[in-house]
Design an enzyme around this catalytic site. Structure first.
Site, PDB file in Angstrom:
ATOM      1  N   ALA A 138       1.868 -35.973 -26.272  1.00 50.11           N
ATOM      2  CA  ALA A 138       0.826 -35.002 -26.594  1.00 50.11           C
ATOM      3  C   ALA A 138       1.231 -34.291 -27.888  1.00 50.11           C
ATOM      4  O   ALA A 138       2.410 -34.280 -28.251  1.00 50.11           O
ATOM      5  CB  ALA A 138       0.705 -34.005 -25.449  1.00 50.11           C
ATOM      6  N   GLU A 147       2.559 -42.431 -21.074  1.00 45.44           N
ATOM      7  CA  GLU A 147       1.510 -42.313 -20.040  1.00 45.44           C
ATOM      8  C   GLU A 147       0.261 -43.113 -20.432  1.00 45.44           C
ATOM      9  O   GLU A 147      -0.397 -43.698 -19.577  1.00 45.44           O
ATOM     10  CB  GLU A 147       1.187 -40.836 -19.808  1.00 45.44           C
TER      11      GLU A 147
END
Ligand code: 3H9
Length: 704
Positions: free
Chosen positions: A63, A106
């Site tokens: 992120a 992820e």
């Protein structure tokens, strides 16, 4: 929107290439680009599969950390993207071209298959930022590799090399080069074989088997005390993985992850750890130095002194693949030093953390030199002899005559005057400090000390060299003790004054340990050896410092610390565990009485402030004087060099969190109560409080 994703069709597959230099975090533009690319690929009947890769040097670094705590951005969320991928009936293959960390891994775990280039590390390092994998990592990884391996990977946050990821089952194929072609070929095979898609959310074998492992989570929770004392996120991680194991409903596990992620996100430790992440990187940016600053090309190195420090520094070079010569004026000391290096490597090999071949290669890079003259051609020399200014001056005078023009001449002094050392040479512009921390092959911190004459080329080279050696480098001005040791002086002094005034060593140590440091000042002093300072003081004809009275009195009774089992504490044979000792307390009370102290009781709060606030006050002085560039640099020094808990963010961050007005009020009170000039508030601290500002609000200042 930051970042983008390029779309093209290659054969039967759509290729989505993430482009958000340098390391492709999942910024708003990347999320939107992945969402649009997936939508386009799913709508195009000619496209049978999707391959996702990264341009630049990473697959996806996770992120976008700079977005945490900031206002929400418009456009597709990561969840929107992952839902599209996971619900896709067309196979999705990750072509992992470089680092796949956090949200990056992820994304890959939402793909049906993963092909990685051999050099690419993968991992879920969120814990290092006070977070947990919040995009399904805590649910999908245990389903893929089992809970025990997932706990190991997520709680440690350590990178996993692609070949190891293959063994664990995180990736399906590892290739040496051209991972995109390999992934396209992989997806062709899937299409041609008509294999169904493979969604990790549907895998249950591993987690069902894990339900038999009754002790897994109890043991993992017990380990946290050793590995992550005081940290919030690790226990939340275990909670999420436990939900993955014990719930048949994948979405229920995801709900637990979402809730725990939210708690971590809102926790002050998250903010502190992200502060350290950015502070470590900001420390590399030096006003006046740019990417264009020409650097000295370092191909070979030389180290003077084969003691603990010199040996450790030589290992740093060898570990980075740089050939290094090492000299000691005592030939036996040189041989001993080489043996110690060999022993250090052998222990790492025995632990399975280094191959014998790698050890042999590193040992071959370390060459003993019988004389200093052998160093003439080295690109950098680091002097690491004991702290004696005259000796260092003598060595630099010799080096000036020996070293080739254009070589970097660095001293590893921990606090002596770099300018005085540089002045012994005809080329002070090539001289700077490179202060490693002991053991140098382990500790991440490097203070690069800027002498008055050090050129931008010299400083830029020392900073870049630090990075090459795997260090976190911070630039410090040339003042006694530089950043770290100048500050620690204030901390130790207060600890020593408090035991004169009435506190006990174990009380002070316990407060500091509870705060999060590995040990308090007295356990540390026992470990280092009380006799070192005592002998040094005796050689200088004794010390008038009252804080030296207790350690001197202990040494007079042959209490030297851990080395002979007696110091501030006593130690059982073969143990390093400090045991409070009434004998040392008697010594403390006697010295304290002789000096006229009326012993008083201390609260834990008072002890903590007396130890930590000198760090803050001296830190503010360093900023004011221009001997440190940023408050974040000081925090970086303390976290990486002095064991300050990273989840508290360093002393300056801690002070901001307390409220600088509160900190100043306490410092003023200590000043009034003691009349001790050391407590005179730093002018910068007073200015910041008057202006209602924090240390974090300051821009990088210019060097003084
Ligand atoms: C996460 O993923 C949460 C999810 O589970 C859930 C979401 C819902 N974001 O280190 P470098 C910048 S949490 C923004 O010098 P290297 C960095 O600041 C994230 N920026 O290079 C620097 O900027 P500048 C989990 C980032 O080659 C520049 O990139 N991921 C990010 O030595 C170069 O960085 C992590 O924790 C980011 N994620 O090392 C990975 N990453 O040039 C964190 C880097 O202005 N990153 N930047 O100073 C790393 O570990 C290293 O940066 C990496 C590259 C190994 C990738």
């Amino acid at each position: 929107m930051k970042g983008t994703v390029h779309y093209e069709v290659r054969g039967q597959s759509a290729l989505l290439s993430i482009d958000n230099p340098p390391v492709n975090p999942l910024s708003s533009g990347v999320r939107q680009g992945l969402f649009d690319g997936m939508t386009q690929a799913l709508a195009d009947d000619a496209v049978k599969a999707v391959v996702i890769t990264g341009l630049n040097r990473a697959f996806i670094a996770g992120a976008d950390i700079s977005e945490f705590g900031a206002a929400a951005t418009a456009g597709a969320s990561l969840n929107d993207v992952l839902n599209l991928m996971e619900n896709s009936q067309k196979p999705v293959v990750a072509a992992i071209n470089g680092t796949a960390f956090g949200g990056g891994l992820e994304v890959a775990l939402c793909c049906d298959y993963r092909v990685a280039v051999r050099s690419a590390p993968v991992g879920l390092p969120e814990v290092k930022l006070g977070l947990l994998p919040g995009a399904g990592g805590t649910q999908r990884l245990p389903r893929l590799i089992g809970a025990e391996a997932a706990i190991g990977a997520i709680v440690s946050g350590s990178p996993i090399a692609a070949p190891d990821a293959l063994k664990l089952g995180i990736v399906d194929q590892v290739v040496d080069e051209d991972v995109v072609s390999a992934a396209l070929a992989f997806s062709d095979q899937i299409i041609d074989s008509g294999s169904p898609t493979r969604k990790i959310r549907n895998l249950t074998d591993k987690v069902i088997a894990d339900r038999e492992r009754q002790d897994l989570f109890v043991q993992a929770a017990a380990n946290l005390d050793q590995t992550h004392r005081g940290q919030f996120a690790p226990a939340q991680i275990l909670k999420c993985i436990e939900a993955a194991v014990y719930s048949d409903d994948f979405d229920a596990g995801m709900a637990v992850e979402r809730s725990c992620f939210g708690e971590c996100l809102a926790h002050p430790q998250r903010e502190a750890l992200i502060h350290i992440f950015f502070a470590e990187r900001a420390a590399n940016k030096i006003p006046g130095l740019s990417k264009e600053t020409p650097l000295i090309d370092i191909q070979s190195a030389a180290v003077i002194g084969a003691g603990t420090m010199g040996g450790g520094i030589a290992m740093c070079f060898a570990n980075a693949g740089i050939s290094v010569q090492i000299h000691d004026n005592d030939p036996e000391g040189l041989q001993r030093g080489l043996k110690v290096i060999e022993g250090n490597y052998a222990r790492t090999v025995a632990k399975g953390r280094l191959s014998q071949q790698a050890m042999d290669e590193r040992m071959a890079l370390i060459q003993p030199a019988a004389t200093l003259e052998a160093f003439g051609d080295a690109d950098v020399v680091i002097e690491a002899v004991y702290e004696n200014l005259d000796l260092k001056k003598e060595i630099f005078t010799k080096l000036d005559a020996i070293m080739k023009p254009g070589a970097l001449l660095a001293t590893n002094t921990s606090g002596l005057d770099v300018d005085a050392i540089a002045a012994c040479t005809s080329r002070p512009e090539f001289v700077c400090g490179m202060h490693f921390f002991s053991p140098a092959n382990v500790m991440r911190l490097l203070e690069v000390v800027r002498g008055e004459a050090s050129s931008p080329q010299t400083l830029g080279t020392a900073m870049a060299l630090g990075k090459r050696l795997g260090k976190v480098s911070v630039m410090a001005g040339n003042c006694p003790g530089f950043i770290g040791n100048r500050m620690i002086g204030g901390y130790s002094r207060q600890a020593n004054l408090m035991i004169l005034e009435g506190a006990t060593p174990e009380q002070v140590d316990s407060v500091i340990y509870q705060f999060g440091l590995a040990m308090g000042p007295f356990a540390m002093a026992d470990m280092v050896g009380l006799d070192l300072g005592w002998r040094a003081r005796k050689m200088q004809g004794g010390s008038n410092e009252i804080t030296a009275r207790i350690p001197d009195a202990l040494c007079e009774l042959d209490r030297y610390g851990q080395k002979n089992g007696l110091g501030y504490y006593r130690y059982e044979a073969g143990s390093r565990a400090p045991i409070p000792d009434p004998v040392s307390l008697e010594v403390i009370e006697r010295v304290s009485g002789d000096l006229g102290y009326k012993r008083k009781a201390f609260s834990d709060d008072e002890i903590l402030k007396r130890c930590i606030y000198p760090l803050v006050n001296i830190g503010a002085q360093l900023l004011d004087e221009g001997h440190a560039l940023r408050a974040g640099d000081i925090d970086t020094v303390y976290v990486n060099g002095y064991g300050f808990p990273s989840h508290i963010g360093g002393p300056m961050w801690f002070a901001d969190a307390q409220g600088l007005d509160q900190v100043l009020a306490d410092i003023r009170r200590f000043h009034e109560e003691t009349g001790d000039d050391a407590w005179k508030p730093a002018p910068l601290l007073e200015r910041l409080v008057a202006e209602g500002k924090s240390f974090a609000s300051l821009d990088a200042c210019a060097f003084g």
